[in-house]
Design a protein around this motif. Structure first.
Motif, PDB file in Angstrom:
ATOM      1  N   LEU A   1       0.813  -1.212   0.000  1.00 26.68           N
ATOM      2  CA  LEU A   1       0.000   0.000   0.000  1.00 26.68           C
ATOM      3  C   LEU A   1       0.849   1.265   0.000  1.00 26.68           C
ATOM      4  O   LEU A   1       0.484   2.273  -0.622  1.00 26.68           O
ATOM      5  CB  LEU A   1      -0.919   0.014   1.222  1.00 26.68           C
ATOM      6  CG  LEU A   1      -2.111  -0.938   1.165  1.00 26.68           C
ATOM      7  CD1 LEU A   1      -2.773  -1.042   2.533  1.00 26.68           C
ATOM      8  CD2 LEU A   1      -3.134  -0.459   0.143  1.00 26.68           C
ATOM      9  N   LEU A   2       1.987   1.236   0.679  1.00 24.61           N
ATOM     10  CA  LEU A   2       2.852   2.410   0.710  1.00 24.61           C
ATOM     11  C   LEU A   2       3.387   2.768  -0.671  1.00 24.61           C
ATOM     12  O   LEU A   2       3.793   3.910  -0.907  1.00 24.61           O
ATOM     13  CB  LEU A   2       4.012   2.182   1.679  1.00 24.61           C
ATOM     14  CG  LEU A   2       3.707   2.431   3.158  1.00 24.61           C
ATOM     15  CD1 LEU A   2       4.916   2.069   4.017  1.00 24.61           C
ATOM     16  CD2 LEU A   2       3.320   3.886   3.395  1.00 24.61           C
ATOM     17  N   SER A   3       3.377   1.796  -1.598  1.00 17.20           N
ATOM     18  CA  SER A   3       3.859   2.092  -2.950  1.00 17.20           C
ATOM     19  C   SER A   3       2.988   3.133  -3.645  1.00 17.20           C
ATOM     20  O   SER A   3       3.456   3.849  -4.530  1.00 17.20           O
ATOM     21  CB  SER A   3       3.919   0.812  -3.784  1.00 17.20           C
ATOM     22  OG  SER A   3       2.609   0.343  -4.114  1.00 17.20           O
ATOM     23  N   ILE A   4       1.724   3.239  -3.246  1.00 14.23           N
ATOM     24  CA  ILE A   4       0.829   4.210  -3.889  1.00 14.23           C
ATOM     25  C   ILE A   4       1.185   5.645  -3.512  1.00 14.23           C
ATOM     26  O   ILE A   4       1.424   6.479  -4.407  1.00 14.23           O
ATOM     27  CB  ILE A   4      -0.645   3.889  -3.570  1.00 14.23           C
ATOM     28  CG1 ILE A   4      -1.075   2.616  -4.304  1.00 14.23           C
ATOM     29  CG2 ILE A   4      -1.551   5.057  -3.961  1.00 14.23           C
ATOM     30  CD1 ILE A   4      -2.524   2.230  -4.088  1.00 14.23           C
ATOM     31  N   PRO A   5       1.229   6.015  -2.219  1.00 14.27           N
ATOM     32  CA  PRO A   5       1.620   7.400  -1.926  1.00 14.27           C
ATOM     33  C   PRO A   5       3.029   7.750  -2.378  1.00 14.27           C
ATOM     34  O   PRO A   5       3.293   8.888  -2.771  1.00 14.27           O
ATOM     35  CB  PRO A   5       1.467   7.499  -0.395  1.00 14.27           C
ATOM     36  CG  PRO A   5       1.428   6.098   0.106  1.00 14.27           C
ATOM     37  CD  PRO A   5       0.838   5.289  -0.994  1.00 14.27           C
ATOM     38  N   LEU A   6       3.948   6.779  -2.338  1.00 17.80           N
ATOM     39  CA  LEU A   6       5.310   7.047  -2.796  1.00 17.80           C
ATOM     40  C   LEU A   6       5.334   7.334  -4.299  1.00 17.80           C
ATOM     41  O   LEU A   6       6.002   8.282  -4.753  1.00 17.80           O
ATOM     42  CB  LEU A   6       6.217   5.861  -2.463  1.00 17.80           C
ATOM     43  CG  LEU A   6       6.507   5.645  -0.967  1.00 17.80           C
ATOM     44  CD1 LEU A   6       7.339   4.376  -0.759  1.00 17.80           C
ATOM     45  CD2 LEU A   6       7.226   6.857  -0.379  1.00 17.80           C
ATOM     46  N   ALA A   7       4.611   6.532  -5.083  1.00 17.00           N
ATOM     47  CA  ALA A   7       4.539   6.780  -6.520  1.00 17.00           C
ATOM     48  C   ALA A   7       3.834   8.094  -6.816  1.00 17.00           C
ATOM     49  O   ALA A   7       4.203   8.822  -7.746  1.00 17.00           O
ATOM     50  CB  ALA A   7       3.823   5.621  -7.217  1.00 17.00           C
ATOM     51  N   TRP A   8       2.812   8.411  -6.017  1.00 15.24           N
ATOM     52  CA  TRP A   8       2.085   9.674  -6.200  1.00 15.24           C
ATOM     53  C   TRP A   8       2.993  10.877  -5.942  1.00 15.24           C
ATOM     54  O   TRP A   8       2.998  11.854  -6.695  1.00 15.24           O
ATOM     55  CB  TRP A   8       0.884   9.678  -5.268  1.00 15.24           C
ATOM     56  CG  TRP A   8       0.129  10.973  -5.224  1.00 15.24           C
ATOM     57  CD1 TRP A   8      -0.624  11.527  -6.212  1.00 15.24           C
ATOM     58  CD2 TRP A   8       0.070  11.865  -4.110  1.00 15.24           C
ATOM     59  NE1 TRP A   8      -1.165  12.714  -5.788  1.00 15.24           N
ATOM     60  CE2 TRP A   8      -0.762  12.944  -4.493  1.00 15.24           C
ATOM     61  CE3 TRP A   8       0.613  11.850  -2.820  1.00 15.24           C
ATOM     62  CZ2 TRP A   8      -1.043  14.011  -3.632  1.00 15.24           C
ATOM     63  CZ3 TRP A   8       0.322  12.900  -1.967  1.00 15.24           C
ATOM     64  CH2 TRP A   8      -0.485  13.964  -2.380  1.00 15.24           C
TER      65      TRP A   8
ATOM     66  N   ALA B   1       6.129  10.938  -6.293  1.00 13.00           N
ATOM     67  CA  ALA B   1       7.123  10.993  -7.371  1.00 13.00           C
ATOM     68  C   ALA B   1       6.516  11.374  -8.718  1.00 13.00           C
ATOM     69  O   ALA B   1       7.233  11.505  -9.714  1.00 13.00           O
ATOM     70  CB  ALA B   1       7.829   9.641  -7.497  1.00 13.00           C
ATOM     71  N   GLY B   2       5.185  11.528  -8.751  1.00 14.20           N
ATOM     72  CA  GLY B   2       4.512  11.875 -10.002  1.00 14.20           C
ATOM     73  C   GLY B   2       4.461  10.721 -10.982  1.00 14.20           C
ATOM     74  O   GLY B   2       4.317  10.942 -12.192  1.00 14.20           O
TER      75      GLY B   2
END
Length: 404
Positions: free
Chosen positions: A82-89, A91-92
């Motif tokens: 789940l943390l991959s979503i805010p991190l990718a967000w 990073a654009g």
């Protein structure tokens, strides 16, 4: 034991809170990324598939592995994914396929977690306390499902949905920490020595489900019962808009309609232990099924939002009585070493097939008829078939007479 159950209960509430936040935020996030109803529906599909694909395997493994370690590992895995979503967000670089993939991965983890959970609770509290324990658990998680969607909807209006995934990750970590602190046993691990053993375990679970007449009957009827539930969930918003005159946005009455089902479920969780003790599982099923059917009919013929709210509270209570009764009866008669695979298999049939089938049926009928009421009617007809089967088939009637 009380401390262990308290930790277990809090862990489950945290997990359900995170899951509800994701269920609201993920579709909104994908729609913001794409503006596409197709991509948005893909999230729902991704979340529905894992139970059908992995249910049997998950149940077999959960009866062999240490359930506490399994649940803790899955919680930490969910947090990382789940943390991959805010991190990718941040990073654009966030895309719709990424969100759909995360939805599939987290729900796959949930299937294995759920399988372990089916066996963990009876082992933790004992079968004599199972009905009361499950009712407490169901009541607490229903409160979460009652309150959190509305709060999440408000948060989505002011906070980016991608950022809310971090909340889900934190609840998963909190659940893992609590589960690690449980001292009591939640399993009797049996090492896996080959794929053949897993296949054998799956067959044993299926055989037990089929050879137990009451469990088999409750599971098959439960599938038809879930068709009606899926139908209502599928047409709730258009039903409110076109039948009740409640706008799909900006109308607080819609929140009331959404909330009523959970109120009924809480009522059921409170009264079920006494009903089960007095009537027994088979007799309670025979009584609750037609009452649930009556609730569906009440909702179907209601034409004012206040009347509908009352009808939905009643239906939610009767429906939840059927569901909780079926689950707890199954867990009480199932051997400890088969709890996970038997209950996961039954859930695949009763919920994993019934719920999406009901939603698809209601959607197709509502579109063809141009009326959401017709879609709900199709689900109610399926429930009528289930009630008739329950009363025509002698299994439950004989068990009911024997219990009396």
């Amino acid at each position: 034991m009380e401390t262990d159950f308290s930790r277990y209960l809090t862990a489950r509430v945290l997990s359900v809170t995170g899951a509800v936040v994701a269920a609201v935020a993920m579709p909104v996030l994908v729609y913001q990324l794409t503006g596409s109803a197709g991509w948005t529906s893909a999230v729902t599909v991704a979340e529905a598939l894992p139970y059908l694909v992995f249910g049997l395997l998950a149940g077999a493994l959960a009866d062999r592995l240490d359930r506490r370690k399994m649940m803790v590992a899955l919680d930490f895995t969910v947090a990382a994914v789940l943390l991959s979503i805010p991190l990718a967000w941040l990073a654009g670089a966030l895309t719709a396929p990424h969100v759909v993939a995360v939805a599939f991965a987290t729900q796959t983890a949930f299937v294995f977690f759920d399988a372990a959970n089916f066996g963990a609770l009876p082992a933790l509290v004992g079968k004599e306390r199972l009905t009361a324990a499950y009712s407490t658990l169901y009541g607490r998680t229903t409160v979460v499902e009652l309150v959190v969607p509305g709060l999440t909807g408000l948060l989505v209006a002011v906070v980016a949905p991608a950022a809310l995934m971090a909340v889900n990750a934190l609840t998963a970590v909190g659940s893992a920490v609590l589960l690690r602190g449980i001292a009591g046993s939640m399993a009797n691990p049996r090492p896996v020595q080959g794929a053949g053993e897993i296949v054998t375990d799956v067959r044993e679970g299926l055989r037990f489900l089929w050879q137990q007449p009451i469990v088999r009957t409750l599971t098959l009827i439960g599938a038809l019962h879930s068709v009606a539930t899926g139908a209502w969930m599928a047409v709730l918003v258009p039903f409110a808009d076109r039948v009740l005159g409640v706008a799909p946005s900006g109308d607080v009455r819609l929140a009331a309609v959404f909330t009523c089902w959970g109120v009924g479920a809480i009522i059921a969780s409170r009264v079920l232990p006494r009903l089960t003790e007095r009537w027994g599982g088979a007799r309670l099923a025979l009584a609750a099924l037609p009452l649930s059917l009556l609730g569906g009919v009440f909702v179907l013929v209601s034409g004012h939002w206040l009347i509908t709210c009352v009808a939905v509270v009643y239906w939610g209570a009767a429906n939840s009585t059927v569901v909780i009764n079926g689950i707890t009866y199954r867990q009480q008669v199932c051997p400890e070493d088969m709890q996970s695979r038997v209950n996961t298999t039954a859930r695949m049939v009763a919920w994993g097939l019934g719920q999406p089938l009901g939603a698809a049926l209601a959607g197709a009928v509502a579109v063809a008829a141009g009326d959401p009421r017709a879609g709900l009617a199709a689900g109610v007809v399926a429930l009528l078939v289930g009630v008739l089967l329950a009363w025509v088939t002698p299994v439950l009637r004989h068990a009911s007479l024997h219990a009396g």
